[in-house]
Design a protein around this motif. Structure first.
Motif, short mmCIF file in Angstrom:
data_model
loop_
_atom_site.label_atom_id
_atom_site.label_comp_id
_atom_site.label_asym_id
_atom_site.label_seq_id
_atom_site.Cartn_x
_atom_site.Cartn_y
_atom_site.Cartn_z
N GLY A 47 42.04 27.82 61.64
CA GLY A 47 43.18 27.12 62.08
C GLY A 47 44.57 27.97 60.76
N LEU A 48 43.87 28.16 59.85
CA LEU A 48 44.07 28.35 58.31
C LEU A 48 44.77 30.33 59.26
CD1 LEU A 48 43.06 27.32 55.28
CD2 LEU A 48 45.38 27.06 56.25
N GLU A 49 43.91 30.51 59.01
CA GLU A 49 44.00 32.35 59.71
C GLU A 49 43.03 32.53 60.84
OE1 GLU A 49 45.68 35.22 58.45
OE2 GLU A 49 46.17 33.43 56.75
N PRO A 50 43.85 32.63 62.81
CA PRO A 50 43.30 32.85 63.70
C PRO A 50 42.51 34.77 63.51
CG PRO A 50 45.25 32.27 63.70
CD PRO A 50 45.06 32.20 62.52
N PRO A 74 48.33 46.62 54.73
CA PRO A 74 47.70 45.44 55.88
C PRO A 74 46.20 44.64 55.43
CG PRO A 74 47.90 47.68 56.57
CD PRO A 74 48.15 47.59 54.87
N GLU A 75 46.33 42.95 55.94
CA GLU A 75 45.80 42.25 55.03
C GLU A 75 44.76 42.21 56.87
OE1 GLU A 75 46.20 38.66 51.86
OE2 GLU A 75 47.52 38.44 53.90
N LEU A 76 43.15 42.23 55.36
CA LEU A 76 42.03 41.53 56.62
C LEU A 76 41.04 40.41 55.79
CD1 LEU A 76 40.16 40.88 59.23
CD2 LEU A 76 38.86 43.18 58.18
N VAL A 77 41.43 38.88 56.40
CA VAL A 77 41.23 37.83 55.74
C VAL A 77 39.87 37.54 55.96
CG1 VAL A 77 41.30 34.89 55.42
CG2 VAL A 77 43.45 36.80 55.85
N VAL A 78 38.64 37.21 55.15
CA VAL A 78 37.71 37.35 55.32
C VAL A 78 36.95 35.88 54.95
CG1 VAL A 78 35.42 38.44 54.91
CG2 VAL A 78 37.40 40.01 55.78
N PHE A 79 36.40 35.37 55.21
CA PHE A 79 35.37 33.58 54.82
C PHE A 79 34.41 33.72 54.60
CE2 PHE A 79 39.24 31.85 57.16
CZ PHE A 79 40.05 31.51 55.82
N ASN A 80 34.28 34.07 53.75
CA ASN A 80 32.75 33.59 52.88
C ASN A 80 32.40 33.19 52.51
OD1 ASN A 80 30.75 35.49 51.67
ND2 ASN A 80 31.62 36.33 49.86
N PRO A 98 30.62 23.56 61.05
CA PRO A 98 31.38 23.63 61.97
C PRO A 98 32.98 22.59 61.93
CG PRO A 98 29.12 23.27 63.47
CD PRO A 98 29.17 22.93 61.76
N ASP A 99 32.82 21.72 61.41
CA ASP A 99 34.41 21.52 61.56
C ASP A 99 35.29 22.02 60.63
OD1 ASP A 99 33.68 19.24 63.32
OD2 ASP A 99 33.52 17.98 61.49
N GLU A 100 34.50 22.16 59.27
CA GLU A 100 35.36 23.04 58.05
C GLU A 100 35.93 23.94 59.17
OE1 GLU A 100 33.37 21.21 54.62
OE2 GLU A 100 32.28 22.81 55.64
N ARG A 101 34.93 25.18 59.90
CA ARG A 101 35.35 26.51 60.51
C ARG A 101 36.39 26.17 61.22
NH1 ARG A 101 30.02 30.88 61.12
NH2 ARG A 101 29.19 30.59 59.52
N LEU A 102 35.74 25.32 62.29
CA LEU A 102 37.49 24.96 62.48
C LEU A 102 38.79 24.85 62.06
CD1 LEU A 102 37.79 24.55 65.79
CD2 LEU A 102 37.98 22.24 65.71
N VAL A 103 38.75 23.81 60.52
CA VAL A 103 40.08 23.70 60.05
C VAL A 103 40.67 25.48 59.45
CG1 VAL A 103 40.90 23.24 58.22
CG2 VAL A 103 39.87 21.87 59.07
N LEU A 104 39.04 26.51 59.04
CA LEU A 104 39.56 27.64 58.24
C LEU A 104 40.03 28.52 59.78
CD1 LEU A 104 36.44 28.61 56.04
CD2 LEU A 104 38.93 27.40 55.68
#
Length: 499
Positions: free
Chosen positions: A415-418, A394-400, A407-413
């Motif tokens: 989309g990569l990993e909901p 099991p994998e948990l993706v964490v955007f550090n 905010p726009d970059e977070r929206l793109v991220l």
């Protein structure tokens, strides 16, 4: 008016001899007159023909200086940084990926201790099999290197030994590839005995096919009745050549290193088996290099692991214990970071260290939210995780580093990993949510038990608190009534008191 002091007789004789010698030296050479007349120097004798100032002067001959040998690697890099030019090849439509890869190579070179002067890209379907860049472009590269004063060229891919030699012959400076830079960084950062052995093994595997020599034509191993063209008479020599000796010594050293690494494995296996026997779940922090894995471990467990804004600052696994909000213990392991085009020698050499990843119950996949290409980070790490046999965990993706993302970059991220978690190891943002998500993914004890434990067996109550999940506790006249979830070993210990 002061009169000139009288010179003693002995001193006067010394002065007279000095003046006489000076007059004799000046008369040894005739002064060249104006143009048109011919007059040649006529030395009177062979001695004392150099001017005193010239004789005492020190002239530096360019190109004959040697590097200092009695300084450490760190001191050497402080004394003199290598000046490098980066080169790369990209196919049509991959300009953005090539530029991102070149920026990463620049970061690798700076981490290794170099000063990046320039980066050059050439668009072609495949690298030239002879000189990587093509003959004409290689000559342009030579001119660029000469103008910039660079002493090293680094290619953004692994070079074949023949490509490296041919390119060096053209540009006239040292040529290395991406793999050599990564190996150099690993050799600087390895601290533990096992880490040093793994890095040395990877370096020797890389070096072995790149040894330079005269080839089989100058081999001195052949002798006796040897079959084959050119062998037999005339081929019997006194023994091994230098390159053959180096090759044999490298094979011997590699064999010794492999045995050392295998000998270190039982200690790791014993620790891992102890955790499994005690049914302590494990969480491995994986991710791209410099994504902030060690910072995250320090934020959660106060482990005090080295944190540095550099690539591959962590090479040795660090394991720390932590507890979930409901009291369940688990281990959190920091692992070596990955990078695109990670040399296969390193994957093989560090396989023993990466076993920590393969045996984990949960993978916390850390991604740098401020990186220009987070999607490439995700795919690179997942490929390496698959190579070590951990794809089904099991994998948990964490955007550090989410404090650096807009905010726009977070929206793109997103989309990569909901289902990803946004955290910041520096500010503490999202750490509580991360721990809650880890708690949900951790395997829970399988056995639900009710037991009346006597008051004199408080050790069993403490055991359930430490390794199980306590659902309810009440105190009765006969002891402590437990309602808990426990593992198989703990259930066996509670067997006499089950109700």
């Amino acid at each position: 008016m002061n009169e000139r002091p009288e010179v003693p007789e002995v001193q006067a004789d010394v002065v007279a001899r000095v003046l006489e010698a000076a007059e004799r030296r000046s008369s040894d050479y005739a002064i060249f007159p104006a143009r048109g007349s011919v007059l040649t120097p006529t030395p009177a004798h062979d001695g004392d023909q150099f001017d005193l100032a010239d004789r005492q002067a020190l002239r530096r001959v360019a190109g004959l200086s040697t590097e200092l040998e009695d300084v450490t690697e760190v001191e050497y890099r402080q004394l003199r940084l290598e000046r490098v030019v980066l080169i790369g090849v990209y196919s049509q439509g991959n300009m953005t990926d090539a530029e991102n890869s070149m920026r990463e190579l620049a970061a690798l070179a700076e981490t290794a201790g170099a000063q990046v002067l320039d980066g050059l890209l050439q668009r072609r379907p495949n690298p030239d099999p002879s000189t990587y860049f093509g003959r004409g472009k290689a000559e342009e590269l030579r001119d660029t290197v000469k103008v910039l004063g660079a002493d090293t060229v680094i290619a953004d891919s692994e070079l074949a030994p023949s490509q490296r030699r041919a390119l060096e012959d053209i540009v006239k400076v040292k040529v290395i590839d991406r793999t050599a830079v990564i190996l150099d960084i690993f050799s600087q950062h390895a601290k533990s005995r096992e880490g040093k052995a793994q890095v040395e093994l990877a370096q020797l595997e890389y070096l072995l096919p790149r040894l330079r020599g005269w080839g089989d034509s100058m081999s001195r191993q052949a002798g006796g009745q040897v079959g084959g063209a050119g062998a037999g008479m005339g081929s019997r020599g006194p023994g091994e050549t230098k390159i053959e000796l180096d090759r044999r010594r490298i094979h011997t050293r590699m064999s010794k290193l492999r045995k050392q690494i295998v000998a270190m494995k039982p200690a790791r296996d014993a620790k891992r088996a102890n955790r499994k026997r005690n049914e302590v779940p494990s969480v491995a922090i994986v991710g791209y290099t410099n994504a902030g894995k060690s910072s995250l471990l320090n934020r959660i467990t106060r482990a005090g692991v080295l944190v540095e804004n550099a690539l591959f600052a962590t090479l040795d696994s660090t394991v720390r214990k932590y507890e979930t909000g409901d009291g369940r213990s688990f281990t959190l392991a920091d692992t070596v970071g990955f990078v695109r085009n990670l040399p296969h020698q390193l994957v093989e050499a560090f396989r023993s260290t990466l076993e920590e990843t393969a045996d984990a119950d949960v993978l916390v996949h850390v991604v740098d939210a401020s990186h220009p290409d987070p999607g490439a980070q995700l795919s690179t790490v997942r490929n390496v995780v698959g190579e070590v046999g951990a794809r089904g965990i099991p994998e948990l993706v964490v955007f550090n580093k989410s404090d650096l993302a807009s905010p726009d970059e977070r929206l793109v991220l997103r989309g990569l990993e909901p289902s990803a978690v946004f955290v910041s190891a520096r500010t503490g943002e999202g750490i509580d949510e991360l721990l809650e998500r880890i708690s949900e993914l951790l395997p829970r004890p399988r056995h639900e038990v009710r037991a009346l434990v006597p008051f004199n067996r408080g050790d069993l109550v403490a055991l359930v608190h430490e390794r199980g999940q306590m659902l309810e506790t009440t105190y009765e006249e006969g002891g402590t009534l437990l309602h808990a979830l426990v593992g198989s070993e703990d259930r066996a210990a509670l067997e006499p008191f089950l109700i």
